[in-house]
Design an enzyme around this catalytic site. Structure first.
Site, PDB file in Angstrom:
ATOM      1  N   GLY A   3     -33.014   6.678  70.208  1.00 35.02           N
ATOM      2  CA  GLY A   3     -33.797   7.495  69.291  1.00 35.02           C
ATOM      3  C   GLY A   3     -34.869   6.725  68.547  1.00 35.02           C
ATOM      4  O   GLY A   3     -34.775   5.516  68.352  1.00 35.02           O
ATOM      5  N   HIS A  54     -33.961  11.559  70.989  1.00 38.90           N
ATOM      6  CA  HIS A  54     -34.589  12.292  69.891  1.00 38.90           C
ATOM      7  C   HIS A  54     -35.621  11.457  69.143  1.00 38.90           C
ATOM      8  O   HIS A  54     -35.481  10.243  68.984  1.00 38.90           O
ATOM      9  CB  HIS A  54     -33.519  12.785  68.912  1.00 38.90           C
ATOM     10  CG  HIS A  54     -32.666  11.681  68.359  1.00 38.90           C
ATOM     11  ND1 HIS A  54     -33.031  10.939  67.258  1.00 38.90           N
ATOM     12  CD2 HIS A  54     -31.476  11.190  68.769  1.00 38.90           C
ATOM     13  CE1 HIS A  54     -32.084  10.051  66.993  1.00 38.90           C
ATOM     14  NE2 HIS A  54     -31.140  10.178  67.906  1.00 38.90           N
ATOM     15  N   ASP A  55     -36.678  12.117  68.716  1.00 35.72           N
ATOM     16  CA  ASP A  55     -37.703  11.547  67.834  1.00 35.72           C
ATOM     17  C   ASP A  55     -38.512  10.421  68.477  1.00 35.72           C
ATOM     18  O   ASP A  55     -39.158   9.641  67.774  1.00 35.72           O
ATOM     19  CB  ASP A  55     -37.076  11.040  66.520  1.00 35.72           C
ATOM     20  CG  ASP A  55     -36.308  12.141  65.796  1.00 35.72           C
ATOM     21  OD1 ASP A  55     -36.938  13.115  65.375  1.00 35.72           O
ATOM     22  OD2 ASP A  55     -35.069  12.023  65.678  1.00 35.72           O
TER      23      ASP A  55
END
Length: 261
Positions: A141, A123-124
């Site tokens: 992440g 994520h991200d």
């Protein structure tokens, strides 16, 4: 204009938008908030969850899991996104997660990248253009990867790290800090010989005499303290009475890479 081609076994939810010439293979799933650009193809068993935007002429070879929920305990179902550019290649079992509400809300991938089998982008993450992720390369992440970075097989990057443009991350290297542009990163601890596989040889029917001969060959190469040429000479002597020592010597003679010692 060419209409999308969707295999009868695939599921494309109402609300998904597929561009011209998109191909969706057998047993794929395309979610309701997924937008796919012209000419992108999905091999069998791919799943794409939204909100996800995918650009033009991407190739998802098979069994890719794209746009899944972030693997973060702080995620509680908020609207987060994935954005993928053009002409990227995603090989088998690649996983790309959407962003998190507290981390910017989006995972973004640029253009012309290669993601080989079993790679993971968490994520991200922010990935630039023309990067190569070899098999099993993994990003935690919030990682930023600039343009033209190469991630070798089994390399991993800790969360919140940044890799500068044109950097090369060597096989199995674990990165827990920022890497400036142009650097080559390699781990110190490559595998080293630690004896012969005695138990495995026993299970395959090697008797005690054969195993003893292999141990002598091992000691000649790895424990004698001499040069490789000295080891070859000793192996040649042992090879007169042992087929396995001959195989050991033949392997060394035919090697094109340096011998692991």
């Amino acid at each position: 204009m060419t209409a999308p081609r969707i295999h009868p076994s695939a599921v494309v939810e109402a609300g998904a938008r597929l561009g011209d010439g998109v191909e969706v293979g057998a047993f794929c799933y395309i979610g309701a908030e997924v937008e796919v650009g012209d000419g992108t193809t999905f091999g069998p068993h791919c799943s794409v969850h939204g909100p996800t935007r995918i650009g033009r002429e991407n190739r998802f070879i098979g069994h890719c899991a794209i746009g899944g929920e972030p693997q973060d305990k702080k995620y509680h179902g908020e609207r987060v996104e994935l954005e993928i550019g053009d002409r990227n290649l995603f090989r088998e079992f690649t996983t790309i997660n959407r962003g998190t509400g507290t981390g910017g809300g989006i995972t973004r991938i640029g253009h012309d990248n290669w993601f080989l089998a079993y790679t993971h982008v968490a994520h991200d993450c922010m990935i630039g253009n023309s990067c190569v992720f070899s098999n099993n390369a993994t990003l935690a992440g919030h990682v930023t990867i600039d343009d033209h970075v190469i991630m070798s097989g089994f390399a991993g990057v800790h969360q919140f790290c940044r890799i500068g443009a044109h950097a090369f991350i060597g096989m199995g290297a674990l990165v827990n800090g920022d890497v400036p542009p142009f650097l080559m990163i390699a781990q110190d601890g490559y595998g080293r010989p630690r004896g012969i596989n005695s138990e495995g040889l026993k299970r395959r029917g090697f008797d005690a005499d054969r195993i003893s001969a292999i141990k002598r060959a091992y000691r000649a190469v790895y424990m004698s303290g001499g040069s490789l040429e000295d080891a070859r000479a000793k192996l040649a002597e042992l090879a007169a009475d042992s087929e396995d020592a001959r195989a050991f010597l033949a392997f060394i003679e035919s090697s094109e890479r340096p011998l692991l010692r």
